[in-house]
Design an enzyme around this catalytic site. Sequence first.
Site, PDB file in Angstrom:
ATOM      1  N   HIS A   1      46.195  38.305  37.472  1.00  0.00           N
ATOM      2  CA  HIS A   1      46.840  39.068  38.541  1.00  0.00           C
ATOM      3  C   HIS A   1      48.071  38.345  39.088  1.00  0.00           C
ATOM      4  O   HIS A   1      48.898  38.948  39.764  1.00  0.00           O
ATOM      5  CB  HIS A   1      45.826  39.297  39.663  1.00  0.00           C
ATOM      6  CG  HIS A   1      45.844  40.674  40.251  1.00  0.00           C
ATOM      7  ND1 HIS A   1      46.316  41.798  39.609  1.00  0.00           N
ATOM      8  CD2 HIS A   1      45.424  41.122  41.469  1.00  0.00           C
ATOM      9  CE1 HIS A   1      46.183  42.855  40.389  1.00  0.00           C
ATOM     10  NE2 HIS A   1      45.658  42.473  41.528  1.00  0.00           N
TER      11      HIS A   1
ATOM     12  N   ASN B   1      47.606  43.679  47.876  1.00  0.00           N
ATOM     13  CA  ASN B   1      47.436  45.036  48.405  1.00  0.00           C
ATOM     14  C   ASN B   1      48.456  45.414  49.476  1.00  0.00           C
ATOM     15  O   ASN B   1      48.576  46.584  49.822  1.00  0.00           O
ATOM     16  CB  ASN B   1      46.019  45.228  48.953  1.00  0.00           C
ATOM     17  CG  ASN B   1      44.979  45.095  47.866  1.00  0.00           C
ATOM     18  OD1 ASN B   1      45.292  44.940  46.691  1.00  0.00           O
ATOM     19  ND2 ASN B   1      43.731  45.142  48.257  1.00  0.00           N
TER      20      ASN B   1
ATOM     21  N   ASP C   1      51.393  42.439  36.566  1.00  0.00           N
ATOM     22  CA  ASP C   1      50.397  42.482  35.489  1.00  0.00           C
ATOM     23  C   ASP C   1      50.028  43.939  35.216  1.00  0.00           C
ATOM     24  O   ASP C   1      50.060  44.768  36.119  1.00  0.00           O
ATOM     25  CB  ASP C   1      49.144  41.692  35.884  1.00  0.00           C
ATOM     26  CG  ASP C   1      48.464  42.239  37.133  1.00  0.00           C
ATOM     27  OD1 ASP C   1      47.328  42.744  37.025  1.00  0.00           O
ATOM     28  OD2 ASP C   1      49.052  42.168  38.236  1.00  0.00           O
TER      29      ASP C   1
ATOM     30  N   ASN D   1      47.103  48.153  42.936  1.00  0.00           N
ATOM     31  CA  ASN D   1      47.243  48.181  44.389  1.00  0.00           C
ATOM     32  C   ASN D   1      48.569  47.619  44.892  1.00  0.00           C
ATOM     33  O   ASN D   1      49.099  48.072  45.898  1.00  0.00           O
ATOM     34  CB  ASN D   1      46.073  47.451  45.048  1.00  0.00           C
ATOM     35  CG  ASN D   1      44.773  48.202  44.869  1.00  0.00           C
ATOM     36  OD1 ASN D   1      44.761  49.423  44.767  1.00  0.00           O
ATOM     37  ND2 ASN D   1      43.671  47.477  44.807  1.00  0.00           N
TER      38      ASN D   1
END
Length: 187
Positions: free
Chosen positions: A20, A66, A91, A112
């Site tokens: 991530h 997020n 990613d 997100n």
Amino acid sequence: MNFLIVGLGNIGKEYADTRHNIGFMVVDEVAKNADATWSLLKLAYYTEFKQRGRKVFMIKPTTFMNLSGKAVNYWMQQLKVPIENVLVVVDDLAIPFGSLRIKPKGSAAGHNGLRSIEQCCGGQAYPRLRFGIGDNYPKGRQVDYVLGPFDPDEEKDLPQLIAHAEKMIQSFVNIGIELTMTNLNTK
């Protein structure tokens, strides 16, 4: 002409080398090769450098994934960078590991960080460099996969893939997204 390059990731040592955080890894390499140093400023780590007469600003949001849009919108406004000159490095589960694709717009596709940018920056029409991480995880284990480290075989390929992503960013700044897509997108 000004550009804003955004590496997406999560702050904190526990996330440092996870899938991530590939956006952070890519912009860290760009900054290192440009002899640019990061400063912790409002909502992000920030750096800047010049490339062929163009000003390149880079951020790594400190808002966690997020809420990335909050940082992107703030820095876009502060630096007066138009949305078409913002490139988000992210990613992507939907493309295989080893694939790098730049595109001028697209959906969040369940990511997100991208969803937050859409909400804060006015839609899906912003460039992104999608770094394929593949989807090699058991059903229901997506979070563990993206927040997990690259496997040893992937780690061997990371330096050359990050170098290719850096080349794509330089091309985006120098010659634009269309030619970069044509010349540098990989399968």
